[in-house]
Scaffold this motif. Sequence first.
Motif, short mmCIF file in Angstrom:
data_model
loop_
_atom_site.label_atom_id
_atom_site.label_comp_id
_atom_site.label_asym_id
_atom_site.label_seq_id
_atom_site.Cartn_x
_atom_site.Cartn_y
_atom_site.Cartn_z
N ASP A 117 9.99 16.55 5.86
CA ASP A 117 10.38 16.29 7.25
C ASP A 117 10.18 14.84 7.67
O ASP A 117 10.34 14.51 8.84
N GLY A 118 9.82 13.97 6.73
CA GLY A 118 9.63 12.57 7.07
C GLY A 118 8.24 12.25 7.60
O GLY A 118 7.94 11.11 7.91
N HIS A 119 7.38 13.25 7.70
CA HIS A 119 6.04 13.02 8.22
C HIS A 119 5.01 12.85 7.10
O HIS A 119 3.82 12.86 7.34
N GLY A 120 5.52 12.72 5.87
CA GLY A 120 4.62 12.53 4.74
C GLY A 120 4.45 13.82 3.97
O GLY A 120 4.72 14.91 4.48
N PRO A 121 4.01 13.70 2.71
CA PRO A 121 3.79 14.91 1.91
C PRO A 121 2.59 15.68 2.43
O PRO A 121 1.73 15.13 3.12
N ALA A 126 -0.93 -9.30 14.53
CA ALA A 126 -0.43 -10.18 13.47
C ALA A 126 0.95 -9.82 12.92
O ALA A 126 1.48 -10.51 12.07
N ARG A 127 1.56 -8.72 13.39
CA ARG A 127 2.92 -8.42 12.92
C ARG A 127 3.93 -9.08 13.86
O ARG A 127 3.72 -9.12 15.07
N LYS A 128 5.01 -9.54 13.29
CA LYS A 128 6.03 -10.18 14.12
C LYS A 128 6.93 -9.13 14.76
O LYS A 128 7.46 -8.26 14.08
N ILE A 159 3.34 6.54 -1.21
CA ILE A 159 3.42 7.50 -0.11
C ILE A 159 4.87 7.90 0.06
O ILE A 159 5.73 7.04 0.20
N GLN A 160 5.13 9.18 0.05
CA GLN A 160 6.52 9.62 0.14
C GLN A 160 6.80 10.30 1.47
O GLN A 160 5.87 10.69 2.17
N ARG A 161 8.10 10.40 1.79
CA ARG A 161 8.45 10.89 3.11
C ARG A 161 8.10 12.35 3.32
O ARG A 161 7.83 12.77 4.44
N GLY A 162 8.10 13.15 2.25
CA GLY A 162 7.90 14.59 2.42
C GLY A 162 9.15 15.19 3.01
O GLY A 162 10.08 14.47 3.38
N ALA A 188 -6.45 -7.65 10.99
CA ALA A 188 -5.17 -7.42 10.31
C ALA A 188 -5.23 -6.20 9.38
O ALA A 188 -6.30 -5.68 9.07
N HIS A 189 -4.07 -5.74 8.96
CA HIS A 189 -3.89 -4.71 7.93
C HIS A 189 -4.41 -3.34 8.33
O HIS A 189 -4.79 -2.53 7.48
N GLN A 190 -4.42 -3.07 9.64
CA GLN A 190 -4.76 -1.72 10.11
C GLN A 190 -3.46 -0.92 10.21
O GLN A 190 -2.42 -1.47 10.52
N PRO A 191 -3.53 0.38 9.97
CA PRO A 191 -2.31 1.17 10.14
C PRO A 191 -1.90 1.23 11.61
O PRO A 191 -2.70 1.64 12.45
N HIS A 204 6.39 8.54 11.66
CA HIS A 204 7.15 9.29 10.67
C HIS A 204 8.38 8.52 10.20
O HIS A 204 8.80 7.55 10.83
N LEU A 205 8.92 9.00 9.12
CA LEU A 205 10.23 8.55 8.63
C LEU A 205 11.25 9.59 9.05
O LEU A 205 10.89 10.72 9.41
N PRO A 206 12.54 9.24 8.96
CA PRO A 206 13.56 10.29 9.14
C PRO A 206 13.37 11.36 8.06
O PRO A 206 12.74 11.11 7.03
N HIS A 261 0.80 -1.21 0.00
CA HIS A 261 0.00 0.00 0.00
C HIS A 261 0.83 1.26 0.00
O HIS A 261 0.33 2.33 -0.28
N HIS A 262 2.12 1.15 0.39
CA HIS A 262 2.89 2.37 0.57
C HIS A 262 3.67 2.83 -0.63
O HIS A 262 4.35 3.83 -0.57
N GLN A 263 3.56 2.15 -1.71
CA GLN A 263 4.41 2.49 -2.84
C GLN A 263 4.30 3.95 -3.26
O GLN A 263 5.26 4.52 -3.73
#
Length: 129
Positions: A11-15, A101-103, A6-9, A35-38, A46-48, A2-4
């Motif tokens: 500051d890393g918090h998204g565009p 469900a995530r390891k 979505i970009q970091r923007g 399953a599959h909830q954010p 956020h990302l760096p 699903h994230h293909q």
Amino acid sequence: MHHQNIQRGPDGHGPKGLSCATCHGRENPPASFGAHQPPGVSEGWHLPAADMPLVFAGLGSRALCEQLKDPKRNGNKSMQALVEHVEKAPLVLWGWSPGYARKPVSIPHAEFMAAFKTWVSAGGPCPAD
Ligand code: HEC
């Protein structure tokens, strides 16, 4: 995945208009959501930042080790700040409770911290590769 798109923007918090927080909350959704909830985390998802992307993918052990130690590439962190970061940062700790469900990270956090501190007190040696 699903994230293909979505970009970091900057500051890393998204565009703008599609920040991570649009979908990711301040805690993991309850297990009853299935399953599959954010997933979510208290400090905000956020990302760096773009100027310090902290990309680990494809790095060998030595390159990964050197990037991790380098304040110019690790978020301006000293070795002591790194210890605190992996010990306490909510986003790091999320890896040990990633939600339904995530390891989780495969070794206990306490064990990881002990090994990390051993590494730091040895001066952060890097493997040959
Ligand atoms: C349009 C909604 C949406 C936005 C915006 C969004 N995410 Fe997600 N994210 C999701 C969903 C839904 C999942 C759960 C996917 C799953 O479990 O299959 C998820 C899961 C994740 C995961 C867990 C890994 C995984 O595969 O389950 C990470 C890490 C993540 N997102 C990071 C981010 C970051 C960082 C941003 C902002 C740059 C972001 N997301 C923006 C919807 C979104």
